[in-house]
Write an enzyme that holds these catalytic residues in place. Sequence first.
Site, PDB file in Angstrom:
ATOM      1  N   GLY A   1       0.848  -1.185   0.000  1.00 49.76           N
ATOM      2  CA  GLY A   1       0.000   0.000   0.000  1.00 49.76           C
ATOM      3  C   GLY A   1       0.883   1.234   0.000  1.00 49.76           C
ATOM      4  N   ALA A   2       1.980   1.150   0.752  1.00 45.86           N
ATOM      5  CA  ALA A   2       2.926   2.252   0.850  1.00 45.86           C
ATOM      6  C   ALA A   2       4.164   1.739   1.564  1.00 45.86           C
ATOM      7  CB  ALA A   2       2.331   3.414   1.639  1.00 45.86           C
ATOM      8  N   MET A   3       5.229   2.517   1.501  1.00 45.38           N
ATOM      9  CA  MET A   3       6.468   2.101   2.155  1.00 45.38           C
ATOM     10  C   MET A   3       7.135   3.308   2.774  1.00 45.38           C
ATOM     11  SD  MET A   3       8.658  -0.190   2.992  1.00 45.38           S
ATOM     12  CE  MET A   3      10.052   0.307   4.015  1.00 45.38           C
ATOM     13  N   GLU A   4       7.503   3.138   4.053  1.00 48.51           N
ATOM     14  CA  GLU A   4       7.946   4.271   4.878  1.00 48.51           C
ATOM     15  C   GLU A   4       9.409   4.654   4.702  1.00 48.51           C
ATOM     16  OE1 GLU A   4       7.196   1.181   6.045  1.00 48.51           O
ATOM     17  OE2 GLU A   4       8.554   0.598   7.670  1.00 48.51           O
ATOM     18  N   ASN A   5       9.968   4.559   3.494  1.00 47.60           N
ATOM     19  CA  ASN A   5      11.361   4.973   3.298  1.00 47.60           C
ATOM     20  C   ASN A   5      11.583   6.328   3.960  1.00 47.60           C
ATOM     21  OD1 ASN A   5      11.519   2.772   1.309  1.00 47.60           O
ATOM     22  ND2 ASN A   5      10.181   4.134   0.157  1.00 47.60           N
TER      23      ASN A   5
ATOM     24  N   GLU B   1       5.210  -2.555  13.058  1.00 43.61           N
ATOM     25  CA  GLU B   1       3.984  -2.402  12.274  1.00 43.61           C
ATOM     26  C   GLU B   1       2.744  -2.252  13.147  1.00 43.61           C
ATOM     27  OE1 GLU B   1       4.064  -1.506   9.487  1.00 43.61           O
ATOM     28  OE2 GLU B   1       5.979  -2.220   8.693  1.00 43.61           O
TER      29      GLU B   1
ATOM     30  N   HIS C   1       0.105   6.307   8.987  1.00 46.35           N
ATOM     31  CA  HIS C   1       0.877   5.099   9.296  1.00 46.35           C
ATOM     32  C   HIS C   1       2.339   5.287   8.876  1.00 46.35           C
ATOM     33  CE1 HIS C   1       1.334   0.546   9.435  1.00 46.35           C
ATOM     34  NE2 HIS C   1       2.384   0.906   8.724  1.00 46.35           N
ATOM     35  N   GLU C   2       2.540   5.735   7.662  1.00 42.84           N
ATOM     36  CA  GLU C   2       3.907   5.864   7.151  1.00 42.84           C
ATOM     37  C   GLU C   2       4.673   6.942   7.907  1.00 42.84           C
ATOM     38  OE1 GLU C   2       4.687   3.461   5.482  1.00 42.84           O
ATOM     39  OE2 GLU C   2       2.670   2.826   4.904  1.00 42.84           O
TER      40      GLU C   2
ATOM     41  N   HIS D   1       6.085   5.926  11.199  1.00 41.66           N
ATOM     42  CA  HIS D   1       7.335   5.171  11.106  1.00 41.66           C
ATOM     43  C   HIS D   1       8.573   6.060  11.042  1.00 41.66           C
ATOM     44  CE1 HIS D   1       6.101   1.035  10.647  1.00 41.66           C
ATOM     45  NE2 HIS D   1       5.421   1.210   9.540  1.00 41.66           N
TER      46      HIS D   1
HETATM   47 ZN   LIG Z   1       4.188   0.034   8.341  1.00 44.15          ZN
END
Ligand SMILES: [Zn+2]
Length: 955
Positions: free
Chosen positions: A344-348, A403, A380-381, A384
Amino acid sequence: MGKGFYISRPLGFVLCGLGIVAMLTIFSLSVVYTKEKRKNQVTAINETGMVTTAAPHTTPAPSNEPWDKYRLPDTLLPEYYNVTLWPRLVPDEQGMYIFTGTSGVALTCIKETNLIIIHSNKLNYTLTLEKHHAKLTGLGGTSAPAILKTWFQTQTQFMVILLNEKLEVGKSYWLYMEFRGELSDDLAGFYRSQYTENGVKKVVATTQMQATAARNAFPCFDEPSMKAVFHLTLQHPPETVALNEYHTNPSHLTQKVPTRFKPTEKMSTYLLAFVISEFTKIQSSEKTNVLIRIWGRKEAIESGQGDYALNVTFPILKYFENYYNTTYPLSKSDQVALPDFAAGAMENWGLVTYREQSLFYDPKESSNGDKEWVVTVIAHELAHMWFGNLVTMRWWNDLWLNEGFASYVSYLGADYAEPTWNIVSNIYIYSIYFRAFAVDALVSSHPLSSREDEVITPDQISQLFDTITYSKGAAVLRMLSEFLTESVFAKGLHNYLHEYAYSNTVYTDLWKKLQEVNSRIQLPASIKEIMNRWILQMGYPVVTIDTRTGNISQQHFLIHPEAVVEKPSDYNYEWFVPITWMKSGSNMGQHWLLTKTALYEPMKTGTDWLLANLNVMGYYRVNYDPQNWERLLTQLTTDHKVIPVLNRGQIIDDAFNLARAQIINITLALRTTKYLLKEKEYIPWESAIRNLQYFFLMFDRTEVYGPLQTYLRRNVQPLFDHFQNITSNWTQKPPRYMDQSNQINAISMACRTGVKGCSELTRMWYRQWMKNPDSNPIPPNLKNTVYCNAIAAGGVEEWDFGWQMFKKSTIAAEAEKLLYGLSCTKEPWLLNRYLEFTIDPKQVRKQDAAFAIVYISGNVIGQPLVWDFVRAKWEQITKDYDDGSFFFGRLIQGITKKFSTEFELKQRLKEDIAASSFSFGTQAIEQAIEKTKANIKWVSKNKAQVMNWLTEQST
Ligand SMILES: [Zn+2]
Ligand SMILES: *[C@@H]1O[C@H](CO)[C@@H](O)[C@H](O)[C@H]1NC(C)=O
Ligand SMILES: *[C@@H]1O[C@H](CO)[C@@H](O)[C@H](O)[C@H]1NC(C)=O
Ligand SMILES: *[C@@H]1O[C@H](CO)[C@@H](O)[C@H](O)[C@H]1NC(C)=O
Ligand SMILES: *[C@@H]1O[C@H](CO)[C@@H](O)[C@H](O)[C@H]1NC(C)=O
């Protein structure tokens, strides 16, 4: 990931016909991240730089060689990397998209060794003059030993360098390599995404490193605790822009290539990202020391699809700065929407990547559900950026903390950005608690926390990205924060983030910090002792309260009554349960249940009713003595508003689940729905519909279906009429946010059960749209259910129109709704054609294929077609969709959810799987088998009773 790599990789099961629910579920944080295990072929590069095809890997032969272990040895630590990469955005003569690169890493020897073991996967290396794949020199005047030999261990994804002498403890060395890799469309590592703009094909080079794909982009020590600084340089065409964690040097903001970025903070490899694209951006004008930008396709950005994300990012960042009492660790926050993205997404860190529908919102086209999805994924991202990125788990076995935590606080952040929506109580409950409750009631569930040595291989790691990790993780942390109080919780967090900034932790470090700051709240045991019971054993309790005697007891709740728990637990499947309760609408209390049974006089009620687990803060279900159940039912029918709305939803959900587990009678569960005639609120309806969904799944091919329809039609009629009223005959939007959500339930239930006027309404809207494709009259919130119902009631013309609109759509959320609507047709040939389209990447993007197939299997006619189709195409699917990660778990969970007969269990699941080359994550399959078994038992036990009860209601 958010819904990350896996996260935000969304999708549990799809509730057909239920718009917002389906969208939320699909995208829910906890998608089924079970990853397919790579089966028979392992393509890799052998020692001479040639590609080889290894035999199917079964259990590796036990070996003590350090390169046969999946974990890095503890002899070397990386300090910093100098990486230069040059992706070609046009194919070479062979039609392949490639990238070339050079990478140097400064490493310090901390234990004597004559081996350098570094991760590398799918990369080809250039040989040096000495005919090795790497060059080693000493730093700071040290001299380096000579390389004797270099080779590749494809299974463990290592490059191994054997030296003629040992490296010296305390000395630093520079390891340099040149390599080339494929910029493929597999959504992992350094990969490419494509889209068309004004008829021109555009290629984006982007990354997805979590969990173990940084090693596909350049050789690195690819473990979360191997934090280092990265100096990155990207070579790219001048018309493109390159992004990384940091700005380019400000004086270089004019486009100059190659782009040389400032060094990153000390960080983990899985959080790296870089994107090369022709995207455009918008940026906040807010006076702030953090630069906030939203990037995406020019067309999408210019039409304002990124505006909502930009609007909410600043408040959410502020909220978290305040909540953690820690400033945002970086100087900028870029968020990029990618046309192809697996999670869905990635917290880079500083460069968060999203699926388009997780970041883009179009006020004219998108629904409330789409907006909720966007704001919760962003929160959410961003959560992080501190928890996960600044302080990182030492190893993947603690993924649940990372998570679960981000999932928990994402609702707080989203609530701050959208205070009128009531996100925490309304949306949270369903996307967190009830999802976790469902999976965690199976014996094939697993504890939140695993031992470090149980999670070793990339497949084991990716299997952790599941509902338990995300949703149960969030639920138990919320319970902890609730009994500890939010202020103590936040204070402990602050200390945790400060003590461990830029380094790594294990979960007990958090308990320690929380314990240190708790002086106020009386607990029956230490935080560690309380929480161990929730995280080290799988499942959760059902608490039974006998209001006649004041006896309370707990028992491990299993949805399948005959299931045998084989995993032992040190805690004997008993928990320390914080019970909150109220009596007849007033008189509240709290009590810890610490043993299997206890006598607690205040729970004795006489003629009052008692209700426990107020606002569903605790991760447990509740059962009562029969008299108390009757009193609760009476209260619901006389004046349901005395019972808090969340608990009205809980009563229904607990009752249906207790009935499925054969702890209470099925008719008692059905009776909790009788009062719905008077209910107008979203939560109880949502709960009822979700639970009745199971009845539809089990009975839609049986004689129970007719009476079920009749009963539900009568119940939903007043709700349908109510919405017709408050929307002036469907011409206006209901004013309250939660009513807007419940209107979707009203229409989808009404259409599904044949309420007069419903199908006509949806068809009328759809026909208007067909007449004038440029102006869609369907209210965005209702699109899912309207598309589905109109396409189901129509034929090829309606279907083809929907398909054309899908192909034309430039809005990801809109495309997703059509993808779903198209699965509702009742024509087998249309469904078969649709299935063929789903695995043709020219028709349906790879990232959406599993969703489409699962949608089709939710259709009573589609389900057998899908099973045959998937088996027939298995070779092709595994070959083409291998690295899409969530794909297989999603698929198996989705297509087996209706299985309810011996035939299906025996003939289909087990044998087919044994006979075929299925070899993906065993967890998804085990869960499917367990659920099917339970379905069989349930149907045979309950069918007659349900039939009788439903028939009685209509007389
Ligand atoms: Zn996450
Ligand atoms: C590497 O693979 C090539 C092609 O399969 C093969 O010819 C060669 O012998 C292999 N080299 C080693 C050292 O295994
Ligand atoms: C790595 O790159 C940095 C920044 O460009 C440079 O200062 C440093 O000398 C490089 N290190 C090595 C060993 O080449
Ligand atoms: C790596 O080398 C193999 C064998 O020569 C070749 O088939 C493959 O395409 C190469 N990969 C890249 C990205 O160049
Ligand atoms: C973003 O904020 C601006 C200014 O408050 C507002 O006018 C606009 O409608 C918002 N856009 C969206 C999509 O919420």
